[in-house]
Write a protein that holds these residues in place. Structure first.
Motif, mmCIF file in Angstrom:
data_model
loop_
_atom_site.group_PDB
_atom_site.id
_atom_site.type_symbol
_atom_site.label_atom_id
_atom_site.label_comp_id
_atom_site.label_asym_id
_atom_site.label_seq_id
_atom_site.Cartn_x
_atom_site.Cartn_y
_atom_site.Cartn_z
ATOM 1 N N UNK A 117 22.317 5.695 -0.698
ATOM 2 C CA UNK A 117 23.425 6.167 -1.530
ATOM 3 C C UNK A 117 23.361 7.692 -1.606
ATOM 4 N N UNK A 118 24.476 8.369 -1.359
ATOM 5 C CA UNK A 118 24.476 9.828 -1.529
ATOM 6 C C UNK A 118 24.403 10.187 -2.996
ATOM 7 N N UNK A 119 23.740 11.267 -3.321
ATOM 8 C CA UNK A 119 23.621 11.711 -4.711
ATOM 9 C C UNK A 119 24.229 13.105 -4.817
ATOM 10 N N UNK A 120 24.660 13.483 -6.003
ATOM 11 C CA UNK A 120 25.227 14.834 -6.181
ATOM 12 C C UNK A 120 24.160 15.925 -6.142
ATOM 13 N N UNK A 121 22.891 15.504 -6.275
ATOM 14 C CA UNK A 121 21.824 16.485 -6.299
ATOM 15 C C UNK A 121 21.532 16.997 -4.893
ATOM 16 N N UNK A 122 21.212 18.251 -4.779
ATOM 17 C CA UNK A 122 20.817 18.842 -3.518
ATOM 18 C C UNK A 122 19.448 19.481 -3.679
ATOM 19 N N UNK A 123 18.607 19.320 -2.680
ATOM 20 C CA UNK A 123 17.283 19.905 -2.740
ATOM 21 C C UNK A 123 17.347 21.401 -2.472
ATOM 22 N N UNK B 189 29.274 15.382 5.573
ATOM 23 C CA UNK B 189 29.797 16.650 6.081
ATOM 24 C C UNK B 189 30.240 16.557 7.533
ATOM 25 N N UNK B 190 30.007 15.395 8.142
ATOM 26 C CA UNK B 190 30.428 15.191 9.520
ATOM 27 C C UNK B 190 29.360 15.505 10.557
ATOM 28 N N UNK B 191 28.192 15.928 10.112
ATOM 29 C CA UNK B 191 27.102 16.245 11.036
ATOM 30 C C UNK B 191 26.179 15.031 11.203
ATOM 31 N N UNK B 192 25.608 14.925 12.395
ATOM 32 C CA UNK B 192 24.660 13.842 12.645
ATOM 33 C C UNK B 192 23.273 14.237 12.135
ATOM 34 N N UNK B 193 22.492 13.214 11.746
ATOM 35 C CA UNK B 193 21.128 13.468 11.280
ATOM 36 C C UNK B 193 20.294 12.217 11.527
ATOM 37 N N UNK B 194 18.995 12.400 11.496
ATOM 38 C CA UNK B 194 18.066 11.284 11.641
ATOM 39 C C UNK B 194 17.672 10.773 10.269
ATOM 40 N N UNK B 195 17.653 9.453 10.111
ATOM 41 C CA UNK B 195 17.214 8.848 8.850
ATOM 42 C C UNK B 195 16.119 7.833 9.141
ATOM 43 N N UNK B 196 15.327 7.552 8.133
ATOM 44 C CA UNK B 196 14.257 6.562 8.234
ATOM 45 C C UNK B 196 14.484 5.511 7.157
ATOM 46 N N UNK B 197 14.649 4.280 7.568
ATOM 47 C CA UNK B 197 14.908 3.207 6.609
ATOM 48 C C UNK B 197 13.739 3.092 5.628
ATOM 49 N N UNK B 198 14.104 3.080 4.324
ATOM 50 C CA UNK B 198 13.080 2.949 3.296
ATOM 51 C C UNK B 198 12.654 4.255 2.671
ATOM 52 N N UNK B 199 13.113 5.393 3.235
ATOM 53 C CA UNK B 199 12.715 6.701 2.716
ATOM 54 C C UNK B 199 13.942 7.538 2.394
ATOM 55 N N UNK B 200 13.901 8.274 1.285
ATOM 56 C CA UNK B 200 14.977 9.198 0.962
ATOM 57 C C UNK B 200 15.085 10.253 2.047
ATOM 58 N N UNK B 201 16.289 10.774 2.267
ATOM 59 C CA UNK B 201 16.451 11.776 3.319
ATOM 60 C C UNK B 201 17.444 12.843 2.874
ATOM 61 N N UNK B 202 17.452 13.958 3.604
ATOM 62 C CA UNK B 202 18.310 15.095 3.292
ATOM 63 C C UNK B 202 18.998 15.545 4.566
ATOM 64 N N UNK B 203 20.281 15.785 4.482
ATOM 65 C CA UNK B 203 21.019 16.291 5.633
ATOM 66 C C UNK B 203 20.553 17.716 5.923
ATOM 67 N N UNK B 204 20.122 18.007 7.135
ATOM 68 C CA UNK B 204 19.646 19.358 7.452
ATOM 69 C C UNK B 204 20.756 20.402 7.452
ATOM 70 N N UNK B 205 22.013 19.949 7.520
ATOM 71 C CA UNK B 205 23.131 20.897 7.579
ATOM 72 C C UNK B 205 23.634 21.285 6.195
#
Length: 206
Positions: free
Chosen positions: A200-206, A169-185
């Motif tokens: 890998x991005x997935x089509x699923x959203x939390x 989406x063009x927003x910056x976010x923090x990620x942790x190598x080895x763990x799944x993550x979610x864009x806060x935006x």
């Protein structure tokens, strides 16, 4: 190891006298024996022998514990006990110097440090705060702290380093190598694939 003659001379030079029974009693207490049992063995061995295994043994030892605690308040017993304890401590330290060829496991060292800490804590008035803090420091650094729960005796917290990344989406976010993550935006989910060492991005959203 403590020597009866050496301790006798040391204590007698201070103007304090004690009996053989006093010596046996103090030694047993230093070695960790129950005060009531130690008193009964040292001063009333015949009576204690008659009470062992009988219904009255428990009540007998409770009474003897009171007598023993009164004895331990006497100045002569205090100094005798301290002298015996110091003799044991010096002997252990001396023998420890010759243990270069003996290998200790982590559990052995942990047990030894806990034993030393427990010994210091029994007599806080005369314990060295610096020594206690040193022992606690070693325990924390090497073995962690016990929670008191056998199922979770030790807890270790792993803090993973964070990295800055750019979401779809063009927003910056923090990620942790080895763990799944979610864009806060945009709530886009990124799955970590260990085999490929990437997200890998997935089509699923939390």
């Amino acid at each position: 190891m403590q020597n009866f003659n050496d301790i006798t001379q040391t204590i007698f030079h201070r103007g304090i006298t004690f009996s053989m029974q006093d010596y046996v009693f103090a030694t047993l207490v230093v070695l960790g024996e129950d005060v009531g049992v130690a008193y009964a063995i040292a001063y009333e061995s015949v009576e204690y022998g008659k009470a062992i295994g009988k219904e009255k043994e428990k009540d007998y030892l409770i009474e003897k514990k009171k007598d023993g605690e009164l004895m331990l308040q006497q100045q002569s017993l205090i100094q005798l006990k301290d002298e015996i304890a110091e003799a044991y401590r010096a002997d252990i330290q001396q023998k420890a110097l010759s243990l270069e060829q003996i290998e200790f496991t982590a559990s052995d060292i942990n047990a030894l440090l806990n034993k030393l800490l427990a010994t210091q804590a029994k007599d806080l008035d005369s314990a060295s705060i610096r020594e206690m803090l040193s022992i606690i420091h070693e325990l924390i650094n090497n073995f962690g702290l016990s929670s008191g729960n056998d199922a979770f005796a030790k807890h270790f917290i792993t803090i993973h380093p964070k990295f800055n990344a750019l979401c779809r989406c063009g927003r910056e976010m923090d990620i942790v190598k080895g763990l799944d993550c979610v864009c806060p935006s945009c709530k886009q989910v990124y799955k970590w694939v260990e085999e490929e060492d990437r997200f890998y991005p997935t089509p699923n959203k939390l």
